[in-house]
Design a protein around this motif. Structure first.
Motif, PDB file in Angstrom:
ATOM      1  N   VAL A 122       0.837  -1.197   0.000  1.00  0.00           N
ATOM      2  CA  VAL A 122       0.000   0.000   0.000  1.00  0.00           C
ATOM      3  C   VAL A 122       0.875   1.251   0.000  1.00  0.00           C
ATOM      4  O   VAL A 122       0.575   2.224  -0.694  1.00  0.00           O
ATOM      5  CB  VAL A 122      -0.970  -0.003   1.207  1.00  0.00           C
ATOM      6  N   ALA A 123       1.982   1.221   0.731  1.00  0.00           N
ATOM      7  CA  ALA A 123       2.897   2.372   0.744  1.00  0.00           C
ATOM      8  C   ALA A 123       3.395   2.677  -0.668  1.00  0.00           C
ATOM      9  O   ALA A 123       3.503   3.843  -1.064  1.00  0.00           O
ATOM     10  CB  ALA A 123       4.069   2.106   1.691  1.00  0.00           C
ATOM     11  N   GLU A 124       3.685   1.631  -1.453  1.00  0.00           N
ATOM     12  CA  GLU A 124       4.125   1.839  -2.834  1.00  0.00           C
ATOM     13  C   GLU A 124       3.016   2.464  -3.679  1.00  0.00           C
ATOM     14  O   GLU A 124       3.273   3.334  -4.517  1.00  0.00           O
ATOM     15  CB  GLU A 124       4.572   0.512  -3.443  1.00  0.00           C
ATOM     16  N   LEU A 125       1.777   2.018  -3.468  1.00  0.00           N
ATOM     17  CA  LEU A 125       0.653   2.632  -4.187  1.00  0.00           C
ATOM     18  C   LEU A 125       0.518   4.105  -3.816  1.00  0.00           C
ATOM     19  O   LEU A 125       0.247   4.952  -4.673  1.00  0.00           O
ATOM     20  CB  LEU A 125      -0.653   1.911  -3.848  1.00  0.00           C
ATOM     21  N   LEU A 126       0.720   4.409  -2.542  1.00  0.00           N
ATOM     22  CA  LEU A 126       0.589   5.789  -2.081  1.00  0.00           C
ATOM     23  C   LEU A 126       1.697   6.671  -2.645  1.00  0.00           C
ATOM     24  O   LEU A 126       1.482   7.868  -2.867  1.00  0.00           O
ATOM     25  CB  LEU A 126       0.591   5.847  -0.554  1.00  0.00           C
ATOM     26  N   ASP A 127       2.865   6.088  -2.894  1.00  0.00           N
ATOM     27  CA  ASP A 127       3.955   6.854  -3.504  1.00  0.00           C
ATOM     28  C   ASP A 127       3.531   7.424  -4.848  1.00  0.00           C
ATOM     29  O   ASP A 127       3.858   8.560  -5.191  1.00  0.00           O
ATOM     30  CB  ASP A 127       5.194   5.972  -3.703  1.00  0.00           C
ATOM     31  N   ARG A 128       2.811   6.614  -5.611  1.00  0.00           N
ATOM     32  CA  ARG A 128       2.343   7.082  -6.921  1.00  0.00           C
ATOM     33  C   ARG A 128       1.404   8.270  -6.768  1.00  0.00           C
ATOM     34  O   ARG A 128       1.450   9.219  -7.536  1.00  0.00           O
ATOM     35  CB  ARG A 128       1.638   5.958  -7.674  1.00  0.00           C
ATOM     36  N   ALA A 129       0.530   8.190  -5.763  1.00  0.00           N
ATOM     37  CA  ALA A 129      -0.429   9.273  -5.553  1.00  0.00           C
ATOM     38  C   ALA A 129       0.270  10.544  -5.076  1.00  0.00           C
ATOM     39  O   ALA A 129      -0.095  11.646  -5.486  1.00  0.00           O
ATOM     40  CB  ALA A 129      -1.488   8.845  -4.542  1.00  0.00           C
ATOM     41  N   THR A 130       1.283  10.398  -4.229  1.00  0.00           N
ATOM     42  CA  THR A 130       1.976  11.593  -3.746  1.00  0.00           C
ATOM     43  C   THR A 130       2.807  12.215  -4.858  1.00  0.00           C
ATOM     44  O   THR A 130       2.999  13.433  -4.883  1.00  0.00           O
ATOM     45  CB  THR A 130       2.874  11.285  -2.531  1.00  0.00           C
ATOM     46  N   SER A 131       3.282  11.385  -5.790  1.00  0.00           N
ATOM     47  CA  SER A 131       4.036  11.959  -6.909  1.00  0.00           C
ATOM     48  C   SER A 131       3.124  12.797  -7.806  1.00  0.00           C
ATOM     49  O   SER A 131       3.573  13.696  -8.497  1.00  0.00           O
ATOM     50  CB  SER A 131       4.706  10.854  -7.728  1.00  0.00           C
ATOM     51  N   LYS A 132       1.823  12.496  -7.768  1.00  0.00           N
ATOM     52  CA  LYS A 132       0.852  13.307  -8.523  1.00  0.00           C
ATOM     53  C   LYS A 132       0.253  14.414  -7.656  1.00  0.00           C
ATOM     54  O   LYS A 132      -0.692  15.087  -8.054  1.00  0.00           O
ATOM     55  CB  LYS A 132      -0.280  12.415  -9.039  1.00  0.00           C
ATOM     56  N   GLU A 133       0.768  14.530  -6.432  1.00  0.00           N
ATOM     57  CA  GLU A 133       0.314  15.547  -5.478  1.00  0.00           C
ATOM     58  C   GLU A 133      -1.166  15.428  -5.149  1.00  0.00           C
ATOM     59  O   GLU A 133      -1.862  16.426  -4.970  1.00  0.00           O
ATOM     60  CB  GLU A 133       0.653  16.951  -5.991  1.00  0.00           C
ATOM     61  N   GLU A 134      -1.637  14.186  -5.026  1.00  0.00           N
ATOM     62  CA  GLU A 134      -3.035  13.958  -4.643  1.00  0.00           C
ATOM     63  C   GLU A 134      -3.209  13.806  -3.129  1.00  0.00           C
ATOM     64  O   GLU A 134      -4.294  14.019  -2.607  1.00  0.00           O
ATOM     65  CB  GLU A 134      -3.566  12.691  -5.320  1.00  0.00           C
ATOM     66  N   LEU A 135      -2.136  13.372  -2.441  1.00  0.00           N
ATOM     67  CA  LEU A 135      -2.223  13.082  -1.016  1.00  0.00           C
ATOM     68  C   LEU A 135      -1.142  13.829  -0.246  1.00  0.00           C
ATOM     69  O   LEU A 135      -0.081  14.132  -0.783  1.00  0.00           O
ATOM     70  CB  LEU A 135      -2.073  11.576  -0.764  1.00  0.00           C
ATOM     71  N   ASP A 136      -1.418  14.083   1.029  1.00  0.00           N
ATOM     72  CA  ASP A 136      -0.464  14.771   1.893  1.00  0.00           C
ATOM     73  C   ASP A 136      -0.329  13.977   3.192  1.00  0.00           C
ATOM     74  O   ASP A 136      -1.270  13.890   3.980  1.00  0.00           O
ATOM     75  CB  ASP A 136      -0.963  16.185   2.191  1.00  0.00           C
ATOM     76  N   PHE A 137       0.858  13.386   3.403  1.00  0.00           N
ATOM     77  CA  PHE A 137       1.107  12.584   4.603  1.00  0.00           C
ATOM     78  C   PHE A 137       2.027  13.285   5.587  1.00  0.00           C
ATOM     79  O   PHE A 137       2.653  12.649   6.424  1.00  0.00           O
ATOM     80  CB  PHE A 137       1.716  11.226   4.219  1.00  0.00           C
ATOM     81  N   SER A 138       2.117  14.594   5.475  1.00  0.00           N
ATOM     82  CA  SER A 138       3.055  15.327   6.331  1.00  0.00           C
ATOM     83  C   SER A 138       2.702  15.191   7.815  1.00  0.00           C
ATOM     84  O   SER A 138       3.576  15.325   8.671  1.00  0.00           O
ATOM     85  CB  SER A 138       3.082  16.808   5.938  1.00  0.00           C
ATOM     86  N   SER A 139       1.452  14.885   8.137  1.00  0.00           N
ATOM     87  CA  SER A 139       1.056  14.793   9.547  1.00  0.00           C
ATOM     88  C   SER A 139       1.541  13.508  10.212  1.00  0.00           C
ATOM     89  O   SER A 139       1.826  13.492  11.409  1.00  0.00           O
ATOM     90  CB  SER A 139      -0.467  14.889   9.679  1.00  0.00           C
ATOM     91  N   VAL A 140       1.650  12.401   9.450  1.00  0.00           N
ATOM     92  CA  VAL A 140       2.027  11.117  10.060  1.00  0.00           C
ATOM     93  C   VAL A 140       3.138  10.383   9.312  1.00  0.00           C
ATOM     94  O   VAL A 140       3.770   9.491   9.867  1.00  0.00           O
ATOM     95  CB  VAL A 140       0.808  10.175  10.173  1.00  0.00           C
ATOM     96  N   GLY A 141       3.350  10.702   8.057  1.00  0.00           N
ATOM     97  CA  GLY A 141       4.315   9.975   7.247  1.00  0.00           C
ATOM     98  C   GLY A 141       3.631   8.913   6.398  1.00  0.00           C
ATOM     99  O   GLY A 141       2.561   8.405   6.760  1.00  0.00           O
TER     100      GLY A 141
END
Length: 198
Positions: A122-141
């Motif tokens: 799931v972390a790898e899937l989320l990497d794709r989304a963050t590269s498109k600037e769809e998600l922000d995990f700055s609060s928890v990582g």
């Protein structure tokens, strides 16, 4: 041998299973079992890791090339729920948890090969989304966010299935759990573009 071990361990648990039962179920001699696995613990460990790898291969085989983030998360969550709510996975979970106080290293290896590996996917899937600037995990990582998502998907569904062993959740119920987990996750972490005032 692993198929025979799977049959016996999942039916009887670790403590009640014997190598005699496993070799009979596998159709091999006791010396053949011991030539590959020095003891029952090693055979159980190999069976647990093989089960986790086989189950998670389903999620690894999903193709997401043109799908939006919500669809990707929902499809991953459905595939994972199909795994963890299967009778075999529930039986494996019960056996591992029951033996965890006696064999903490085995329980740890189960976590790494199963839930921990799913967190990583799931972390790898989320990497794709963050590269498109769809998600922000700055609060928890990112890694904590991935674990939160996996736990939201698995938590209530697995608990109900473990505590109601004679009742299988319907497809509609599983779908509702998936949608609720994805909606909650996106509400927490999706970036919302602010409109520029004119």
């Amino acid at each position: 041998m692993l198929a025979g071990a799977r049959e016996i361990f999942l039916a009887l648990g670790f403590s009640a299973a014997t190598t005699d039962m496993i070799q009979q179920a596998a159709g091999v001699s006791k010396s053949t079992v011991y030539s590959h696995y020095p003891n029952k613990e090693a055979l159980f460990t190999a069976m647990v890791e093989a089960e986790c790898e086989y189950a998670l291969q389903t999620v690894r085989n999903l193709k997401f090339s043109d799908k939006d983030l919500e669809s990707i998360l929902e499809e991953s969550a459905r595939a994972y729920l199909d795994i963890v709510l299967s009778p075999e996975s529930l039986a494996l979970y019960r056996v591992v948890v029951a033996e965890a106080p006696r064999f903490p290293e085995l329980a740890r290896r189960f976590y790494v090969a199963g839930p921990g590996a799913m967190n990583g996917m799931v972390a790898e899937l989320l990497d794709r989304a963050t590269s498109k600037e769809e998600l922000d995990f700055s609060s928890v990582g990112r890694d904590a966010a991935a674990a939160l998502f996996v736990n939201m998907v698995r938590g209530e569904a697995q608990m109900q299935s473990l505590t109601h062993p004679n009742s299988r959740p319907s497809a509609a119920q599983r779908d509702r759990w998936v949608r609720e987990a994805v909606a909650s996750f996106l509400l927490a972490f999706r970036k919302f573009k602010t409109r520029v005032r004119r």
